[in-house]
Design a protein around this motif. Structure first.
Motif, PDB file in Angstrom:
ATOM      1  N   ASP A 186      62.724  61.623 -26.492  1.00  0.00           N
ATOM      2  CA  ASP A 186      63.271  60.520 -27.288  1.00  0.00           C
ATOM      3  C   ASP A 186      62.172  59.917 -28.153  1.00  0.00           C
ATOM      4  N   VAL A 187      62.545  59.539 -29.356  1.00  0.00           N
ATOM      5  CA  VAL A 187      61.637  58.858 -30.269  1.00  0.00           C
ATOM      6  C   VAL A 187      62.240  57.505 -30.593  1.00  0.00           C
ATOM      7  N   ASP A 188      61.506  56.449 -30.314  1.00  0.00           N
ATOM      8  CA  ASP A 188      61.952  55.091 -30.631  1.00  0.00           C
ATOM      9  C   ASP A 188      61.068  54.586 -31.766  1.00  0.00           C
ATOM     10  N   ARG A 189      61.564  54.756 -32.992  1.00  0.00           N
ATOM     11  CA  ARG A 189      60.746  54.383 -34.156  1.00  0.00           C
ATOM     12  C   ARG A 189      60.547  52.879 -34.247  1.00  0.00           C
ATOM     13  N   ARG A 190      61.472  52.116 -33.726  1.00  0.00           N
ATOM     14  CA  ARG A 190      61.337  50.658 -33.755  1.00  0.00           C
ATOM     15  C   ARG A 190      60.209  50.199 -32.825  1.00  0.00           C
ATOM     16  N   ALA A 191      60.194  50.736 -31.597  1.00  0.00           N
ATOM     17  CA  ALA A 191      59.148  50.375 -30.637  1.00  0.00           C
ATOM     18  C   ALA A 191      57.869  51.185 -30.854  1.00  0.00           C
ATOM     19  N   ASP A 251      56.349  64.752 -38.856  1.00  0.00           N
ATOM     20  CA  ASP A 251      57.046  63.511 -39.156  1.00  0.00           C
ATOM     21  C   ASP A 251      57.846  63.077 -37.935  1.00  0.00           C
ATOM     22  N   ALA A 252      58.011  61.784 -37.739  1.00  0.00           N
ATOM     23  CA  ALA A 252      58.734  61.246 -36.582  1.00  0.00           C
ATOM     24  C   ALA A 252      60.148  61.793 -36.471  1.00  0.00           C
ATOM     25  N   VAL A 253      60.819  62.036 -37.593  1.00  0.00           N
ATOM     26  CA  VAL A 253      62.201  62.531 -37.544  1.00  0.00           C
ATOM     27  C   VAL A 253      62.269  63.974 -37.061  1.00  0.00           C
ATOM     28  N   MET A 254      61.143  64.677 -37.039  1.00  0.00           N
ATOM     29  CA  MET A 254      61.115  66.079 -36.610  1.00  0.00           C
ATOM     30  C   MET A 254      60.797  66.237 -35.123  1.00  0.00           C
ATOM     31  N   LEU A 255      60.522  65.144 -34.411  1.00  0.00           N
ATOM     32  CA  LEU A 255      59.987  65.261 -33.064  1.00  0.00           C
ATOM     33  C   LEU A 255      61.026  65.448 -31.964  1.00  0.00           C
ATOM     34  N   PHE A 294      47.953  66.135 -29.443  1.00  0.00           N
ATOM     35  CA  PHE A 294      49.276  66.739 -29.626  1.00  0.00           C
ATOM     36  C   PHE A 294      49.255  67.702 -30.810  1.00  0.00           C
ATOM     37  N   ARG A 295      49.892  68.857 -30.619  1.00  0.00           N
ATOM     38  CA  ARG A 295      50.023  69.833 -31.706  1.00  0.00           C
ATOM     39  C   ARG A 295      51.257  70.684 -31.445  1.00  0.00           C
ATOM     40  N   SER A 296      51.695  71.383 -32.469  1.00  0.00           N
ATOM     41  CA  SER A 296      52.891  72.214 -32.347  1.00  0.00           C
ATOM     42  C   SER A 296      52.664  73.318 -31.330  1.00  0.00           C
ATOM     43  N   ALA A 297      53.711  73.612 -30.573  1.00  0.00           N
ATOM     44  CA  ALA A 297      53.661  74.691 -29.582  1.00  0.00           C
ATOM     45  C   ALA A 297      54.089  75.990 -30.240  1.00  0.00           C
ATOM     46  N   ALA A 298      53.751  77.094 -29.607  1.00  0.00           N
ATOM     47  CA  ALA A 298      54.208  78.402 -30.079  1.00  0.00           C
ATOM     48  C   ALA A 298      55.729  78.448 -29.976  1.00  0.00           C
ATOM     49  N   PRO A 299      56.395  79.254 -30.797  1.00  0.00           N
ATOM     50  CA  PRO A 299      57.849  79.356 -30.716  1.00  0.00           C
ATOM     51  C   PRO A 299      58.291  79.776 -29.317  1.00  0.00           C
ATOM     52  N   LEU A 300      59.457  79.260 -28.894  1.00  0.00           N
ATOM     53  CA  LEU A 300      60.000  79.581 -27.576  1.00  0.00           C
ATOM     54  C   LEU A 300      60.486  81.016 -27.522  1.00  0.00           C
ATOM     55  N   PRO A 301      60.390  81.641 -26.350  1.00  0.00           N
ATOM     56  CA  PRO A 301      60.978  82.968 -26.198  1.00  0.00           C
ATOM     57  C   PRO A 301      62.494  82.863 -26.288  1.00  0.00           C
TER      58      PRO A 301
END
Length: 164
Positions: free
Chosen positions: A82-87, A117-121, A145-152
């Motif tokens: 979950d991303v809470d952009r307000r908090a 971007d926050a909307v992509m998380l 934090f960084r992008s993970a490898a694509p899921l199998p």
């Protein structure tokens, strides 16, 4: 945020050996340890030491610094729930730490580290460095934090790149 700042300090810009030795001495219960005033001032500015009864004493952040230098930190997969952009917070699951439990991290930290971007998380798997031996949420510190490898295909990522 202070724990993250101190953990990064310990990992990326460690203190001079004399300062670390002073922290260890104070952590061992030697509040009256003699130390050069400039060294104490340096640690006090960073929030690692405080002055009690005119003597240096280690703070909780000082203990966090020592833990960050001593603990094993591991790259691990985390899922953004979950991303809470307000908090300005993000709820993440860290399966390698405690499957099914959520940890709260600062949105600005995740965005700043990952470049996403926050909307992509939401729902996205990332990799972060963690102290997986942390006993509770207050001691769990996630950084880098960084992008993970694509899921199998058909699987969910877990540590080691295997599917579950």
């Amino acid at each position: 945020m202070a724990q993250v700042r101190v953990t990064r300090l310990a990992r990326e810009l460690p203190l001079v050996p004399d300062a670390t030795l002073l922290l260890r001495t104070l952590a061992a219960g030697h509040e009256g340890a003699e130390a050069p005033s400039e060294l104490v001032a340096q640690l006090k500015i960073r929030g690692l030491v405080q002055i009690l009864d005119l003597r240096p004493a280690i703070t909780e952040l000082g203990h966090t610094y020592l833990a960050a230098t001593d603990d094993v930190r591991t790259d691990t997969n985390v899922c953004v729930i979950d991303v809470d952009r307000r908090a300005r917070t993000v709820q993440v699951e860290v399966p390698a730490w405690r499957d099914g439990e959520l940890a709260t991290v600062l949105l600005d930290q995740v965005v700043g580290d990952s470049g996403l971007d926050a909307v992509m998380l939401s729902g996205r798997w990332l990799v972060a460095e963690a102290n997986l031996s942390a006993l509770d949420h207050d001691r769990l510190v996630l950084t880098g934090f960084r992008s993970a490898a694509p899921l199998p295909a058909g699987g969910v990522a877990v540590d080691g790149g295997e599917a579950r």
